[in-house]
Structure formats: structure tokens, C-alpha cells
Design a protein around this motif. Sequence first.
Motif, PDB file in Angstrom:
ATOM      1  N   ARG A   1      -7.044   8.196   2.738  1.00  0.00           N
ATOM      2  CA  ARG A   1      -6.979   8.678   4.619  1.00  0.00           C
ATOM      3  C   ARG A   1      -5.621   7.089   4.550  1.00  0.00           C
ATOM      4  O   ARG A   1      -4.875   7.537   5.258  1.00  0.00           O
ATOM      5  CB  ARG A   1      -7.859   8.749   5.382  1.00  0.00           C
ATOM      6  CG  ARG A   1      -8.302   9.607   5.075  1.00  0.00           C
ATOM      7  CD  ARG A   1     -10.046  10.372   5.946  1.00  0.00           C
ATOM      8  NE  ARG A   1     -10.490   9.521   6.921  1.00  0.00           N
ATOM      9  CZ  ARG A   1     -12.047   9.867   6.048  1.00  0.00           C
ATOM     10  NH1 ARG A   1     -11.977  10.629   5.237  1.00  0.00           N
ATOM     11  NH2 ARG A   1     -12.772   8.572   6.377  1.00  0.00           N
ATOM     12  N   TRP A   2      -6.583   5.987   4.702  1.00  0.00           N
ATOM     13  CA  TRP A   2      -5.713   4.750   5.093  1.00  0.00           C
ATOM     14  C   TRP A   2      -4.664   4.393   4.541  1.00  0.00           C
ATOM     15  O   TRP A   2      -3.634   4.346   5.573  1.00  0.00           O
ATOM     16  CB  TRP A   2      -6.735   4.141   5.280  1.00  0.00           C
ATOM     17  CG  TRP A   2      -6.117   2.276   6.069  1.00  0.00           C
ATOM     18  CD1 TRP A   2      -6.327   2.420   7.601  1.00  0.00           C
ATOM     19  CD2 TRP A   2      -5.499   2.025   5.689  1.00  0.00           C
ATOM     20  NE1 TRP A   2      -5.622   1.164   7.874  1.00  0.00           N
ATOM     21  CE2 TRP A   2      -4.857   0.869   6.470  1.00  0.00           C
ATOM     22  CE3 TRP A   2      -4.407   1.421   4.404  1.00  0.00           C
ATOM     23  CZ2 TRP A   2      -4.136  -0.463   6.724  1.00  0.00           C
ATOM     24  CZ3 TRP A   2      -4.211   0.059   3.708  1.00  0.00           C
ATOM     25  CH2 TRP A   2      -3.938  -0.358   5.095  1.00  0.00           C
ATOM     26  N   CYS A   3      -4.629   5.087   3.507  1.00  0.00           N
ATOM     27  CA  CYS A   3      -3.517   4.493   2.613  1.00  0.00           C
ATOM     28  C   CYS A   3      -2.729   5.533   2.880  1.00  0.00           C
ATOM     29  O   CYS A   3      -0.676   5.476   2.773  1.00  0.00           O
ATOM     30  CB  CYS A   3      -3.773   4.501   1.392  1.00  0.00           C
ATOM     31  SG  CYS A   3      -4.537   3.557   0.016  1.00  0.00           S
ATOM     32  N   THR A   4      -2.598   6.932   3.174  1.00  0.00           N
ATOM     33  CA  THR A   4      -1.727   8.148   3.520  1.00  0.00           C
ATOM     34  C   THR A   4      -1.452   7.632   5.262  1.00  0.00           C
ATOM     35  O   THR A   4      -0.357   8.256   4.947  1.00  0.00           O
ATOM     36  CB  THR A   4      -2.409   9.446   3.286  1.00  0.00           C
ATOM     37  OG1 THR A   4      -2.931   9.443   2.599  1.00  0.00           O
ATOM     38  CG2 THR A   4      -1.443  10.463   3.002  1.00  0.00           C
ATOM     39  N   LEU A   5      -2.141   7.624   5.937  1.00  0.00           N
ATOM     40  CA  LEU A   5      -1.970   7.082   7.032  1.00  0.00           C
ATOM     41  C   LEU A   5      -0.524   6.243   6.739  1.00  0.00           C
ATOM     42  O   LEU A   5       0.485   5.969   7.826  1.00  0.00           O
ATOM     43  CB  LEU A   5      -2.833   6.809   8.193  1.00  0.00           C
ATOM     44  CG  LEU A   5      -2.345   6.406   9.502  1.00  0.00           C
ATOM     45  CD1 LEU A   5      -1.920   7.316  10.348  1.00  0.00           C
ATOM     46  CD2 LEU A   5      -3.514   5.331  10.360  1.00  0.00           C
ATOM     47  N   ASN A   6      -0.707   4.945   5.847  1.00  0.00           N
ATOM     48  CA  ASN A   6       0.082   4.614   6.577  1.00  0.00           C
ATOM     49  C   ASN A   6       1.509   3.781   4.943  1.00  0.00           C
ATOM     50  O   ASN A   6       1.989   2.476   5.339  1.00  0.00           O
ATOM     51  CB  ASN A   6      -0.351   2.544   6.138  1.00  0.00           C
ATOM     52  CG  ASN A   6      -1.422   2.630   8.003  1.00  0.00           C
ATOM     53  OD1 ASN A   6      -1.339   2.263   8.708  1.00  0.00           O
ATOM     54  ND2 ASN A   6      -2.618   2.925   7.398  1.00  0.00           N
ATOM     55  N   GLY A   7       1.253   4.964   4.291  1.00  0.00           N
ATOM     56  CA  GLY A   7       2.524   4.801   3.299  1.00  0.00           C
ATOM     57  C   GLY A   7       1.951   3.844   2.592  1.00  0.00           C
ATOM     58  O   GLY A   7       3.377   2.890   1.701  1.00  0.00           O
ATOM     59  N   VAL A   8       1.052   3.432   1.666  1.00  0.00           N
ATOM     60  CA  VAL A   8       0.501   1.866   1.078  1.00  0.00           C
ATOM     61  C   VAL A   8       0.572   2.727   0.039  1.00  0.00           C
ATOM     62  O   VAL A   8      -1.003   3.562  -0.740  1.00  0.00           O
ATOM     63  CB  VAL A   8      -0.303   1.289   1.943  1.00  0.00           C
ATOM     64  CG1 VAL A   8      -1.635   0.389   0.764  1.00  0.00           C
ATOM     65  CG2 VAL A   8       0.140   0.141   3.408  1.00  0.00           C
ATOM     66  N   SER A   9       0.427   2.322  -0.942  1.00  0.00           N
ATOM     67  CA  SER A   9      -0.048   2.830  -2.477  1.00  0.00           C
ATOM     68  C   SER A   9      -1.157   2.404  -2.968  1.00  0.00           C
ATOM     69  O   SER A   9      -1.780   3.019  -4.063  1.00  0.00           O
ATOM     70  CB  SER A   9       1.097   1.959  -3.383  1.00  0.00           C
ATOM     71  OG  SER A   9       2.960   2.763  -2.672  1.00  0.00           O
ATOM     72  N   GLY A  10      -1.579   0.867  -2.525  1.00  0.00           N
ATOM     73  CA  GLY A  10      -3.201   0.915  -3.081  1.00  0.00           C
ATOM     74  C   GLY A  10      -3.619  -0.829  -2.140  1.00  0.00           C
ATOM     75  O   GLY A  10      -2.157  -1.276  -1.866  1.00  0.00           O
ATOM     76  N   ILE A  11      -4.671  -0.728  -2.056  1.00  0.00           N
ATOM     77  CA  ILE A  11      -5.290  -2.017  -1.722  1.00  0.00           C
ATOM     78  C   ILE A  11      -5.259  -2.930  -2.903  1.00  0.00           C
ATOM     79  O   ILE A  11      -6.551  -2.795  -3.712  1.00  0.00           O
ATOM     80  CB  ILE A  11      -6.314  -1.704  -0.840  1.00  0.00           C
ATOM     81  CG1 ILE A  11      -5.958  -0.202   0.925  1.00  0.00           C
ATOM     82  CG2 ILE A  11      -7.366  -2.803  -0.019  1.00  0.00           C
ATOM     83  CD1 ILE A  11      -7.186  -0.059   0.611  1.00  0.00           C
ATOM     84  N   ILE A  12      -5.418  -4.211  -2.675  1.00  0.00           N
ATOM     85  CA  ILE A  12      -5.773  -5.560  -3.956  1.00  0.00           C
ATOM     86  C   ILE A  12      -6.822  -6.180  -2.862  1.00  0.00           C
ATOM     87  O   ILE A  12      -5.952  -6.818  -1.530  1.00  0.00           O
ATOM     88  CB  ILE A  12      -4.489  -6.432  -4.341  1.00  0.00           C
ATOM     89  CG1 ILE A  12      -3.876  -4.876  -5.105  1.00  0.00           C
ATOM     90  CG2 ILE A  12      -5.107  -7.091  -5.002  1.00  0.00           C
ATOM     91  CD1 ILE A  12      -2.406  -5.368  -5.302  1.00  0.00           C
ATOM     92  N   ARG A  13      -8.237  -6.004  -2.963  1.00  0.00           N
ATOM     93  CA  ARG A  13      -8.818  -6.880  -2.708  1.00  0.00           C
ATOM     94  C   ARG A  13      -9.603  -8.032  -2.970  1.00  0.00           C
ATOM     95  O   ARG A  13      -9.472  -7.960  -4.468  1.00  0.00           O
ATOM     96  CB  ARG A  13      -9.228  -6.094  -1.205  1.00  0.00           C
ATOM     97  CG  ARG A  13     -10.046  -4.946  -2.218  1.00  0.00           C
ATOM     98  CD  ARG A  13     -11.242  -5.307  -2.932  1.00  0.00           C
ATOM     99  NE  ARG A  13     -12.766  -6.213  -2.080  1.00  0.00           N
ATOM    100  CZ  ARG A  13     -12.875  -6.133  -1.707  1.00  0.00           C
ATOM    101  NH1 ARG A  13     -14.182  -5.866  -3.038  1.00  0.00           N
ATOM    102  NH2 ARG A  13     -14.652  -6.517  -1.039  1.00  0.00           N
ATOM    103  N   SER A  14     -10.328  -8.931  -2.696  1.00  0.00           N
ATOM    104  CA  SER A  14     -10.867 -10.154  -3.108  1.00  0.00           C
ATOM    105  C   SER A  14     -12.356  -9.732  -3.266  1.00  0.00           C
ATOM    106  O   SER A  14     -13.216  -8.773  -3.214  1.00  0.00           O
ATOM    107  CB  SER A  14     -10.583 -11.416  -3.769  1.00  0.00           C
ATOM    108  OG  SER A  14      -9.203 -10.993  -3.849  1.00  0.00           O
ATOM    109  N   HIS A  15     -13.275 -10.830  -2.718  1.00  0.00           N
ATOM    110  CA  HIS A  15     -14.530 -10.954  -2.102  1.00  0.00           C
ATOM    111  C   HIS A  15     -15.775 -11.022  -2.486  1.00  0.00           C
ATOM    112  O   HIS A  15     -16.864 -11.346  -2.537  1.00  0.00           O
ATOM    113  CB  HIS A  15     -14.506 -10.301  -0.997  1.00  0.00           C
ATOM    114  CG  HIS A  15     -14.919 -10.709   0.607  1.00  0.00           C
ATOM    115  ND1 HIS A  15     -15.253 -11.441   0.926  1.00  0.00           N
ATOM    116  CD2 HIS A  15     -15.890  -9.223   0.900  1.00  0.00           C
ATOM    117  CE1 HIS A  15     -16.324 -11.098   1.557  1.00  0.00           C
ATOM    118  NE2 HIS A  15     -16.941  -9.915   1.777  1.00  0.00           N
ATOM    119  N   GLU A  16     -15.657  -9.849  -4.185  1.00  0.00           N
ATOM    120  CA  GLU A  16     -16.900 -10.141  -5.209  1.00  0.00           C
ATOM    121  C   GLU A  16     -16.666 -10.283  -6.178  1.00  0.00           C
ATOM    122  O   GLU A  16     -15.171 -10.215  -6.567  1.00  0.00           O
ATOM    123  CB  GLU A  16     -17.364  -8.137  -4.844  1.00  0.00           C
ATOM    124  CG  GLU A  16     -17.631  -7.619  -3.130  1.00  0.00           C
ATOM    125  CD  GLU A  16     -18.031  -6.602  -3.771  1.00  0.00           C
ATOM    126  OE1 GLU A  16     -19.006  -5.930  -3.203  1.00  0.00           O
ATOM    127  OE2 GLU A  16     -17.056  -5.514  -3.721  1.00  0.00           O
TER     128      GLU A  16
END
Length: 325
Positions: A240-255
Motif C-alpha cells: 500500500r505504501w509503495c503504491t501510494l508513493n510510486g516507489v518500486s521497493g524499500i531497501i532497509r537494514s537494521h537486522e
Amino acid sequence: MLEWFKSGKSLPKRYVWEIVLGAYEHFSKEESLVDVDVEDGVTIDVIGDVHGQFYDLLHLYSLTGEPSDKHYLLMNGDLVDRGSWSIEVILTAFAYKWLYPKFMYINRGNHEAKDMNSTYGFEGEAKHKHGDQTYKLFAHVFTTLPLATLVSATKPPNVKNSKDILSPEGRKRFFIVHGGLFSKDEVTLEDIRKIDRVGKQPGTSGLMCELLWTDPQEMPGRGPSKRGVGIAFGPDVTKRWCTLNGVSGIIRSHEVRQDGYQIEHDGLCTTVFSAPNYVDQAGNKGAFIRIDSTGHQEYSQFEAKPHPPIKPMAYVQGGLGNMMM
């Protein structure tokens, strides 16, 4: 400087301050969400947590190459704490930022924060190597680090997949953040851009806290965080968040991820972790992600390198403490 560090020497305090203030000059001008366009012929490497593992960072940089006009680096938070060469890691990264402000990017992690630094070693290390005032300088400059970076490909994808979520211009773009997404759905890129971060600590609630602290979960919806701070977010939240913001993917770290990276949430959320054999005992590989001008991603793994006989958390009173990342 790198040769000096490898031989176990400390920089004179004057040079430390010059590097930190030189990097600060650029961080303080950047928005809380930084935009990076990857032009034709350019690549950018996304690097996860390195946690003061300087000798592994040297190996990592030998694989990525230094920042340049054709090759950018983005370090996604948690450069310090746990590993006992956090000063060497942060000064190397800040020196690159000072030298190459448009080719070197650094996001804030949950460990670029006072409460974590006092518990997990950076405060003790900074004071031991360079004194109390130097630690206070770092603590303030950490508050100027951007909270996220939007990496945008400038060319259409080579292979168009019907499942791809593209920007309004039909390009791939990736939201790079240390932790993850939010306790509510309607957060926009503009909301993140407007966060007033300078001089502030992440706290235990709100957008800044969630950007730095949250984790993905396999189950849909949202759940409690295993850390006691932030939340856990499911694949439906990510979509939902990616669709709302036109983002192809999230890259994160933290783990920690045993392979150095893991693709989750139907390909929309990727975790990258760049501290191999984390705290000398996890046995994991490190990894980094290379993105080109079409948004294509390439994953590279690497193993830990030997380091001098100083244990992790050497500058923490009372030993290793707990292992929450």
C-alpha cells in the motif's frame, strides 16, 4: 588516513574536528529525505549496518570502489557502536562525504543517537580516543544526518514486469531507510522530507522513530516490535505504501541476515546488512546492493576479515551488554 588507522594510530583532534565539520556542512544543507538520481553510466551501492567493524569496511570499500562521479555510495545507518573501531569507520565515511558530497550519502540509523551510543560503545570510544568535546560534536552532527534517501533510476526498466510499481514518469525508484515503514498508512514522501530533524533524537514514537526502528514481518498488517520500540509491518502495508508513493521497493537494514541480504514482502522490501560475522560471533555474510540507471539491482556478498585482537564493545563498561541491534 586509512593507512594511519590500519596501523592502530589515532588522528590528531584538530583533523578529527575538520573532517566532522566538513561533513556537517553538507549534511546540514540536505533535506530529511535526500533525492539521488542515477544517470546513465552511473551506479550506486547501498551499504547496510557496518557497526564499527573497520577492517571489514576496508574490505567492503575494496569491493565497491571509492565514491566517484560514476559510482555513488549510500551508507544506510548504524555506522557506529558494537564494533570497537567506530571512530575509524565514521571518520572514513565523513571524510568521503566532505570530499565527495554528491557521490557519498549517509542515512541516520538508530545507533546514531545518544542513548544507544552511551550503551553500546561509541560514546566511550569517542571520549577515550578524542575527548568529551569531540563526542559532543559527533552527537550533534548525527542529528543532521538525513533520515532516508530516494534513489531514482533515470531510464525505464530494461524488463518491464506488470507487478512493478513505477514513479509517475515510468521509472523505478527505491526508498532507502534504516528501519522501515509506519504505524499509519497515509505517510507520504513529502511528509518525510519535511521532518525537522536537526538537534533532535529519535525518541520512542513518531515518524523519525519509526523510520529508524521498525522491522518487516511475514504476517499481514502491523504487530508489536520485538525491540520494544517502533512496530513490525507486513507485506500488505509495504504494498500500500509503495503504491501510494510510486516507489518500486524499500531497501532497509537494521537486522542481521545470514546471507547479508534478504528479499521480502513479494520483492518490495529488501534487507541489507554489511557487518559480516557480526560482533565476532553471528557467522553471517555481509552484502551490498548495486543499482544502475534502469533500477536493476545486483547483490554482492562478502566474508569477514581478520582484525587486531580487540573485542567488540571494548569501550563499554560491564562487557557485552544485551544483543538487541
